[in-house]
Design a protein around this motif. Structure first.
Motif, PDB file in Angstrom:
ATOM      1  N   ARG A  23     -25.016 -19.060  26.199  1.00 51.74           N
ATOM      2  CA  ARG A  23     -24.054 -19.963  26.679  1.00 51.74           C
ATOM      3  C   ARG A  23     -23.690 -21.004  25.557  1.00 51.74           C
ATOM      4  NH1 ARG A  23     -21.780 -18.020  31.403  1.00 51.74           N
ATOM      5  NH2 ARG A  23     -23.138 -17.809  33.032  1.00 51.74           N
ATOM      6  N   ARG A  24     -22.542 -21.751  25.408  1.00 49.93           N
ATOM      7  CA  ARG A  24     -22.235 -22.645  24.721  1.00 49.93           C
ATOM      8  C   ARG A  24     -23.044 -23.972  24.678  1.00 49.93           C
ATOM      9  NH1 ARG A  24     -17.463 -22.353  27.316  1.00 49.93           N
ATOM     10  NH2 ARG A  24     -17.040 -24.148  28.387  1.00 49.93           N
ATOM     11  N   GLU A  25     -23.486 -24.650  23.762  1.00 46.65           N
ATOM     12  CA  GLU A  25     -24.072 -25.854  23.991  1.00 46.65           C
ATOM     13  C   GLU A  25     -23.260 -27.064  24.397  1.00 46.65           C
ATOM     14  OE1 GLU A  25     -26.940 -27.256  23.316  1.00 46.65           O
ATOM     15  OE2 GLU A  25     -27.957 -25.552  21.875  1.00 46.65           O
ATOM     16  N   PRO A  26     -23.401 -27.852  25.414  1.00 44.30           N
ATOM     17  CA  PRO A  26     -22.219 -28.429  25.866  1.00 44.30           C
ATOM     18  C   PRO A  26     -21.709 -29.445  25.037  1.00 44.30           C
ATOM     19  CG  PRO A  26     -24.605 -29.344  26.425  1.00 44.30           C
ATOM     20  CD  PRO A  26     -24.820 -27.999  25.871  1.00 44.30           C
ATOM     21  N   GLY A  27     -20.237 -29.690  25.047  1.00 43.93           N
ATOM     22  CA  GLY A  27     -19.556 -30.395  24.194  1.00 43.93           C
ATOM     23  C   GLY A  27     -19.526 -31.902  24.930  1.00 43.93           C
ATOM     24  N   PRO A  28     -19.091 -32.728  24.119  1.00 40.34           N
ATOM     25  CA  PRO A  28     -18.919 -34.319  24.686  1.00 40.34           C
ATOM     26  C   PRO A  28     -18.615 -34.343  26.084  1.00 40.34           C
ATOM     27  CG  PRO A  28     -17.619 -34.054  22.745  1.00 40.34           C
ATOM     28  CD  PRO A  28     -17.759 -32.639  22.891  1.00 40.34           C
ATOM     29  N   THR A  29     -17.668 -33.668  27.026  1.00 40.39           N
ATOM     30  CA  THR A  29     -17.259 -33.826  28.292  1.00 40.39           C
ATOM     31  C   THR A  29     -17.829 -32.605  29.089  1.00 40.39           C
ATOM     32  OG1 THR A  29     -15.172 -32.852  27.824  1.00 40.39           O
ATOM     33  CG2 THR A  29     -15.586 -35.297  27.545  1.00 40.39           C
ATOM     34  N   GLU A  30     -18.789 -31.958  28.578  1.00 41.19           N
ATOM     35  CA  GLU A  30     -19.372 -30.583  29.356  1.00 41.19           C
ATOM     36  C   GLU A  30     -20.516 -31.034  29.860  1.00 41.19           C
ATOM     37  OE1 GLU A  30     -17.089 -26.797  27.532  1.00 41.19           O
ATOM     38  OE2 GLU A  30     -18.606 -27.447  26.464  1.00 41.19           O
ATOM     39  N   VAL A  31     -20.769 -30.042  30.889  1.00 42.60           N
ATOM     40  CA  VAL A  31     -22.180 -30.057  31.866  1.00 42.60           C
ATOM     41  C   VAL A  31     -22.777 -28.736  31.522  1.00 42.60           C
ATOM     42  CG1 VAL A  31     -23.224 -30.183  34.150  1.00 42.60           C
ATOM     43  CG2 VAL A  31     -21.359 -31.906  33.487  1.00 42.60           C
ATOM     44  N   LEU A  32     -24.009 -28.749  31.266  1.00 42.28           N
ATOM     45  CA  LEU A  32     -24.788 -27.543  31.311  1.00 42.28           C
ATOM     46  C   LEU A  32     -25.935 -27.605  32.543  1.00 42.28           C
ATOM     47  CD1 LEU A  32     -26.194 -25.026  30.099  1.00 42.28           C
ATOM     48  CD2 LEU A  32     -27.838 -26.588  28.877  1.00 42.28           C
ATOM     49  N   PHE A  33     -25.543 -26.832  33.407  1.00 44.68           N
ATOM     50  CA  PHE A  33     -26.542 -26.757  34.501  1.00 44.68           C
ATOM     51  C   PHE A  33     -27.304 -25.338  34.820  1.00 44.68           C
ATOM     52  CE2 PHE A  33     -22.711 -25.921  36.617  1.00 44.68           C
ATOM     53  CZ  PHE A  33     -22.872 -24.731  37.685  1.00 44.68           C
ATOM     54  N   ASP A  34     -28.414 -25.493  35.312  1.00 44.83           N
ATOM     55  CA  ASP A  34     -29.401 -24.457  35.713  1.00 44.83           C
ATOM     56  C   ASP A  34     -28.706 -23.857  37.229  1.00 44.83           C
ATOM     57  OD1 ASP A  34     -30.987 -24.107  33.552  1.00 44.83           O
ATOM     58  OD2 ASP A  34     -31.916 -26.196  34.435  1.00 44.83           O
ATOM     59  N   ILE A  35     -28.356 -22.563  37.204  1.00 41.28           N
ATOM     60  CA  ILE A  35     -27.765 -22.067  38.400  1.00 41.28           C
ATOM     61  C   ILE A  35     -29.120 -21.627  39.327  1.00 41.28           C
ATOM     62  CG2 ILE A  35     -26.375 -20.143  39.472  1.00 41.28           C
ATOM     63  CD1 ILE A  35     -25.016 -20.001  36.700  1.00 41.28           C
ATOM     64  N   VAL A  36     -29.060 -22.054  40.614  1.00 37.47           N
ATOM     65  CA  VAL A  36     -30.371 -21.884  41.333  1.00 37.47           C
ATOM     66  C   VAL A  36     -29.791 -20.843  42.443  1.00 37.47           C
ATOM     67  CG1 VAL A  36     -31.797 -22.804  43.269  1.00 37.47           C
ATOM     68  CG2 VAL A  36     -31.149 -24.335  41.241  1.00 37.47           C
ATOM     69  N   TYR A  37     -28.294 -20.668  42.822  1.00 32.68           N
ATOM     70  CA  TYR A  37     -28.066 -19.618  43.796  1.00 32.68           C
ATOM     71  C   TYR A  37     -26.664 -19.397  43.436  1.00 32.68           C
ATOM     72  CZ  TYR A  37     -32.003 -21.061  46.798  1.00 32.68           C
ATOM     73  OH  TYR A  37     -33.259 -21.188  47.317  1.00 32.68           O
ATOM     74  N   ALA A  38     -26.306 -18.070  43.449  1.00 39.63           N
ATOM     75  CA  ALA A  38     -25.064 -17.592  43.316  1.00 39.63           C
ATOM     76  C   ALA A  38     -24.684 -16.545  44.460  1.00 39.63           C
ATOM     77  CB  ALA A  38     -24.892 -16.890  41.943  1.00 39.63           C
ATOM     78  N   GLY A  39     -23.689 -16.888  45.230  1.00 42.47           N
ATOM     79  CA  GLY A  39     -23.114 -15.903  46.220  1.00 42.47           C
ATOM     80  C   GLY A  39     -22.617 -14.716  45.620  1.00 42.47           C
ATOM     81  N   ILE A  40     -22.421 -13.744  46.572  1.00 44.42           N
ATOM     82  CA  ILE A  40     -21.670 -12.460  46.225  1.00 44.42           C
ATOM     83  C   ILE A  40     -20.723 -12.390  46.955  1.00 44.42           C
ATOM     84  CG2 ILE A  40     -21.627  -9.947  46.499  1.00 44.42           C
ATOM     85  CD1 ILE A  40     -24.589  -9.900  45.762  1.00 44.42           C
ATOM     86  N   CYS A  41     -19.246 -12.598  46.610  1.00 45.82           N
ATOM     87  CA  CYS A  41     -17.899 -12.316  47.136  1.00 45.82           C
ATOM     88  C   CYS A  41     -17.427 -11.118  46.968  1.00 45.82           C
ATOM     89  CB  CYS A  41     -16.878 -13.601  46.458  1.00 45.82           C
ATOM     90  SG  CYS A  41     -15.300 -13.359  47.280  1.00 45.82           S
ATOM     91  N   HIS A  42     -16.521 -10.741  47.943  1.00 49.27           N
ATOM     92  CA  HIS A  42     -16.078  -9.275  47.971  1.00 49.27           C
ATOM     93  C   HIS A  42     -15.103  -9.060  46.715  1.00 49.27           C
ATOM     94  CE1 HIS A  42     -15.237  -5.581  50.573  1.00 49.27           C
ATOM     95  NE2 HIS A  42     -15.018  -5.326  49.557  1.00 49.27           N
TER      96      HIS A  42
END
Length: 350
Positions: A23-42
């Motif tokens: 993943r890229r280092e967060p730029g000045p207006t970016e957010v890096l977040f840890d994904i805890v849950y991810a849904g599965i969509c069709h």
């Protein structure tokens, strides 16, 4: 650069396996977040299996992300470390075209258009990778805040399934005095029933069978109908102000159109894989409307999250580990989930 553990598929007939992505280092207006849950969509399944056209492999799907902010850029004003956040179907757009300025960034008309959370090209020129991973870096304007009243595990599917139903229900006036039918009781449909009921509409479910009737009524439906029972749709002619179809398989649109009242609207959000036939006389005969709907912009998605928190609405989920993704895909296709698979990314490192 931040490193993420992810699950990727290497081709339309492949299997998911664990890998590592950057993943890229967060730029000045970016957010890096840890994904805890991810849904599965069709939609993940259609894309991963090449059913909606060519995909870029290896592919890391997932556009229903919920997690916690790890790091923010120097100029970020909307979020702080520790905030609970979510990302849906897109992660960028031009920000200046008419659609972006109107809050419908999902229809961006600028150079490059809307940048989808996966199977697109990001601002760094690299293929985007989605939520089947342990972290992600996103521009702050495309991140939503998860209200405290919603658990992260239940919030993840709202970033696609929730907004996909909220947007057309709101647009077409679901509320007191209206009669709404939700076609299909899967990941999308079960949210549609809850949302329409919370908006004050009288809600009916039209499903293939009655196997989910108890759930449908628990979610807020006052009526439940099974297409497998002869004459069901014929008996519902002229019944509804709004019908929303969440079905991605073949269906009889002509029969559904005729269940509308004069001036009623049938809205499709299911995106069937194959073309469907429609006799236009069914529309003309009652000034009826056939429409499509996609998702919603960032502001509307945030509004939906606040609405769900206010009314105690949540996606009903089955939590799985990364090693279960392959089996989960097959179960989704077989309609064997109630009602959304959500991946616990903690299993990626265990």
């Amino acid at each position: 650069m931040p490193e993420a553990i992810a699950y990727a598929i290497d081709g339309p007939t492949g299997r998911f396996s664990r890998t590592t992505i950057q993943r890229r280092e967060p730029g000045p207006t970016e957010v890096l977040f840890d994904i805890v849950y991810a849904g599965i969509c069709h939609s993940d399944i259609h894309t991963a299996r090449g059913e909606w056209g060519p995909a870029t492999y290896p592919l890391v799907p997932g556009h229903e992300l919920a997690g916690v902010v790890r790091e923010v850029g120097a100029d970020v004003t909307r979020f702080a470390v520790g905030d609970r956040v979510g990302v849906g179907c897109f992660v960028d757009s031009c920000g200046t075209c008419d659609q972006c300025r109107a809050g419908t960034e999902q229809f961006c008309e600028g150079p490059g258009g809307t940048v989808w959370t996966y199977n697109a090209t990001g601002r760094d020129g690299l293929p985007t990778a989605g939520g089947y991973s342990t972290c992600i870096t996103v521009e702050q304007d495309y991140v939503c805040r998860i209200p405290d009243g919603i658990e992260l595990v239940n919030a993840a599917p709202l970033l696609c399934a929730g907004i996909t139903l909220y947007s057309p229900l709101k647009r077409w006036g679901a509320g007191p005095g209206t009669r709404v039918a939700i076609v299909g009781m899967g990941g999308l449909g079960h949210m549609g029933v809850q949302l329409a009921a919370a908006m004050g509409a009288e809600v009916a479910v039209i499903s293939q069978t009655r196997s989910k009737e108890e759930d449908g009524r628990r979610f807020g439906a006052s009526e439940y109908y099974a297409i497998s029972e002869p004459g069901t749709l014929r008996g519902l002619r002229g019944s509804f102000d709004l019908v929303i179809s969440t079905v991605s398989g073949d269906q009889d649109l002509n029969a559904l159109v005729r269940t509308l009242k004069v001036g009623g609207a049938l809205v499709d959000v299911g995106l069937p894989e194959h073309p469907v036939a429609l006799n236009l006389s069914g529309l003309a005969a009652g000034n009826r409307i056939l429409a499509g709907s996609q998702i919603g912009g960032i502001a509307e998605t945030q509004e939906m999250l606040e609405f769900c928190a206010e009314h105690g609405l949540a996606a009903q989920v089955e939590v799985i580990g990364g090693e279960d993704i392959n089996a989960a895909y097959d179960r989704v296709v077989a309609s064997d989930v109630r009602y959304r698979f959500v991946i616990d990314t903690a299993t990626f490192t265990s």
